[in-house]
Design an enzyme around this catalytic site. Structure first.
Site, PDB file in Angstrom:
ATOM      1  N   LYS A 292      44.975 -12.790  -7.963  1.00  0.00           N
ATOM      2  CA  LYS A 292      43.652 -12.267  -7.656  1.00  0.00           C
ATOM      3  C   LYS A 292      42.788 -12.436  -8.892  1.00  0.00           C
ATOM      4  O   LYS A 292      43.122 -11.931  -9.972  1.00  0.00           O
ATOM      5  CB  LYS A 292      43.759 -10.805  -7.281  1.00  0.00           C
TER       6      LYS A 292
ATOM      7  N   ARG B 276      32.226  -4.942  -1.749  1.00  0.00           N
ATOM      8  CA  ARG B 276      32.026  -3.665  -2.449  1.00  0.00           C
ATOM      9  C   ARG B 276      30.914  -2.860  -1.785  1.00  0.00           C
ATOM     10  O   ARG B 276      30.951  -1.639  -1.792  1.00  0.00           O
ATOM     11  CB  ARG B 276      31.790  -3.921  -3.937  1.00  0.00           C
TER      12      ARG B 276
ATOM     13  N   LYS C  13      36.612  -5.728 -13.705  1.00  0.00           N
ATOM     14  CA  LYS C  13      38.054  -5.607 -13.460  1.00  0.00           C
ATOM     15  C   LYS C  13      38.857  -6.616 -14.278  1.00  0.00           C
ATOM     16  O   LYS C  13      39.985  -6.961 -13.918  1.00  0.00           O
ATOM     17  CB  LYS C  13      38.312  -5.747 -11.956  1.00  0.00           C
TER      18      LYS C  13
ATOM     19  N   LYS D  76      43.321 -15.276  -3.951  1.00  0.00           N
ATOM     20  CA  LYS D  76      42.047 -14.634  -3.655  1.00  0.00           C
ATOM     21  C   LYS D  76      41.115 -14.762  -4.854  1.00  0.00           C
ATOM     22  O   LYS D  76      41.548 -14.451  -5.970  1.00  0.00           O
ATOM     23  CB  LYS D  76      42.325 -13.164  -3.346  1.00  0.00           C
TER      24      LYS D  76
ATOM     25  N   SER E 176      34.563 -11.900   1.017  1.00  0.00           N
ATOM     26  CA  SER E 176      33.256 -11.537   1.548  1.00  0.00           C
ATOM     27  C   SER E 176      32.136 -12.467   1.088  1.00  0.00           C
ATOM     28  O   SER E 176      31.302 -12.880   1.887  1.00  0.00           O
ATOM     29  CB  SER E 176      32.939 -10.090   1.171  1.00  0.00           C
TER      30      SER E 176
ATOM     31  N   TYR F  83      36.945 -13.240   7.651  1.00  0.00           N
ATOM     32  CA  TYR F  83      36.050 -12.465   8.517  1.00  0.00           C
ATOM     33  C   TYR F  83      35.590 -13.300   9.705  1.00  0.00           C
ATOM     34  O   TYR F  83      35.023 -12.781  10.650  1.00  0.00           O
ATOM     35  CB  TYR F  83      34.858 -11.951   7.699  1.00  0.00           C
TER      36      TYR F  83
HETATM   37  C1  PBG Z   1      40.151  -4.436  -4.300  1.00  0.00           C
HETATM   38  C2  PBG Z   1      39.790  -5.374  -3.209  1.00  0.00           C
HETATM   39  C3  PBG Z   1      38.821  -6.370  -3.311  1.00  0.00           C
HETATM   40  C4  PBG Z   1      38.736  -6.986  -2.086  1.00  0.00           C
HETATM   41  C5  PBG Z   1      39.692  -6.410  -1.238  1.00  0.00           C
HETATM   42  N1  PBG Z   1      40.330  -5.394  -1.952  1.00  0.00           N
HETATM   43  C6  PBG Z   1      38.061  -6.848  -4.492  1.00  0.00           C
HETATM   44  C7  PBG Z   1      37.336  -5.905  -5.334  1.00  0.00           C
HETATM   45  O1  PBG Z   1      36.544  -5.082  -4.860  1.00  0.00           O
HETATM   46  O2  PBG Z   1      37.523  -5.979  -6.548  1.00  0.00           O
HETATM   47  C8  PBG Z   1      37.764  -8.085  -1.799  1.00  0.00           C
HETATM   48  C9  PBG Z   1      37.642  -8.539  -0.404  1.00  0.00           C
HETATM   49  C10 PBG Z   1      36.424  -9.357  -0.151  1.00  0.00           C
HETATM   50  O3  PBG Z   1      35.582  -9.596  -1.031  1.00  0.00           O
HETATM   51  O4  PBG Z   1      36.288  -9.792   1.006  1.00  0.00           O
HETATM   52  N2  PBG Z   1      41.375  -3.864  -4.243  1.00  0.00           N
END
Ligand code: PBG
Length: 346
Positions: free
Chosen positions: A213, A223, A236, A267, A293, A332
């Site tokens: 990740k 978010r 992060k 990811k 996303s 999605y």
């Molecule tokens: C964090 C988490 C994230 C996503 C899923 N779980 C990333 C984050 O906010 O740092 C991202 C999913 C997306 O962007 O579709 N545990």
């Protein structure tokens, strides 16, 4: 073309000589030859659908930053699960938008057995037992600061976080989760979750590791979806992987494999196809990409502006994951893609 024709055409070259008579276009000449030699296919079996859950009843709340995606209350999520199962989608991945007043410094709400995510799992598995439910066990939907770990004196503490998510994983499995997918990138989490699940009798619950990740800007719309956008202080980077590092990513995934991961995930997706290929080749485990996303919203935004052919672009992005060695994609687009595939457009 014989040499007489060639001379007549006046070309200064001879393609048959250049290519040694190999002409790639022979296999591309008709639809039937193209179908015959097609190497990669996208099917409905490749799709995992991430959905967002909110408290309440009969809620379907559009997410501004993700046109076409909404947050659903548990009852509506159950209907969505039914629809997904009817389309043949094998699994869902659930993400909660927890009430702000239930979020705290340590994300303690994740240790409440009947919390939002676990209520959703139980309801979905009861109503639609044939669909797989994959739960994220990270703390970020539960913390008041939006980080995936417990924050102490400005530091995300690793071992205490691992202890907490391992216990949360057992509660998620108790609620009926089929696969636990930790997305927090703490060291040692896969081994700890495996031990905790096994000790609780959940030998059949799998672990899909968010193995690589990356500290990515593509998570922005998510978010907003789970209400952490305004909360997150800093970034992060002390736990996610630097987008510059591929060798480190493979090493990190290797540790997860040794610790007992059943499946691996990369990811974000599209900007990291090289990592998908590297993990598949290095470990041979079932490998998934999360088309996150920001990737979704970029395609949607371009489509809404009329800049691209939405359906073709969407399907091409999904196909590219298969070509890069992935066994499936968290996306999605899953329901829309499933419908297009059913209509023979895949
Ligand atoms: C964090 C988490 C994230 C996503 C899923 N779980 C990333 C984050 O906010 O740092 C991202 C999913 C997306 O962007 O579709 N545990």
């Amino acid at each position: 073309m014989d040499s007489g024709v060639r001379k007549k055409a006046g070309f200064a070259f001879d393609v048959d000589e250049i290519t040694g008579r190999r002409r790639m276009r022979r296999n591309r000449k008709a639809d039937w030859t193209r179908r015959l030699v097609r190497e990669t296919r996208l099917t409905v079996d490749d799709l995992i659908w991430p959905i967002f859950i909110v408290p309440g009843e009969n809620v379907d709340e559009p997410i501004d930053a993700m046109p076409g995606v909404s947050r659903m209350s548990v009852d509506r999520a159950v209907e969505a699960a039914r629809m997904a199962a009817d389309l043949g989608i094998p699994a869902l991945a659930t993400f909660p938008n927890v009430e702000q007043e239930l979020r705290d410094e340590t994300g303690s709400q994740i240790l409440v057995a009947g919390n939002l995510i676990n209520r959703a799992t139980a309801a979905i598995k009861k109503a639609v037992p044939e669909i797989g439910v994959i739960t994220d066990v990270a703390l970020d939907p539960f913390t008041s600061h939006g980080h995936d770990g417990i924050l102490r004196d400005g530091v995300i503490v690793n071992d205490e976080t691992v202890d907490q998510i391992a216990r949360a994983a057992v509660l998620q499995a108790d609620a009926g989760a089929d696969i636990i997918a930790p997305s927090d990138m703490m060291d040692g989490r896969i081994g700890a979750i495996r031990m905790a699940l096994d000790a609780a009798g959940h030998q059949d619950v799998g672990i899909m590791s968010y193995a690589t990740k990356f500290a990515s800007a593509f998570y922005g719309p998510y978010r907003e979806a789970i209400g952490t956008a305004g909360l997150l202080k800093g970034d992060k980077r002390t736990y996610y992987i630097d987008p510059s590092n591929a060798t480190e990513a493979v090493r990190d995934a290797g540790l997860d494999v040794e610790e007992g991961a059943d499946m691996l995930m990369v990811k974000p997706g599209l900007p990291y196809l090289d990592i998908c290929r590297a993990l598949k080749d290095a470990f041979g485990l079932p490998t998934f990409a999360y088309q996150v996303s920001g990737e979704y919203s970029m395609v949607k935004a371009a489509a809404l502006s009329g800049f691209i052919d939405y359906e073709r672009v969407m399907l091409e992005t999904l196909l590219s994951f298969k070509r890069a060695g992935c066994d499936g994609i968290l996306t999605y687009f899953a329901p829309e893609a499933a419908k297009l595939i059913a209509a023979g457009r895949g």
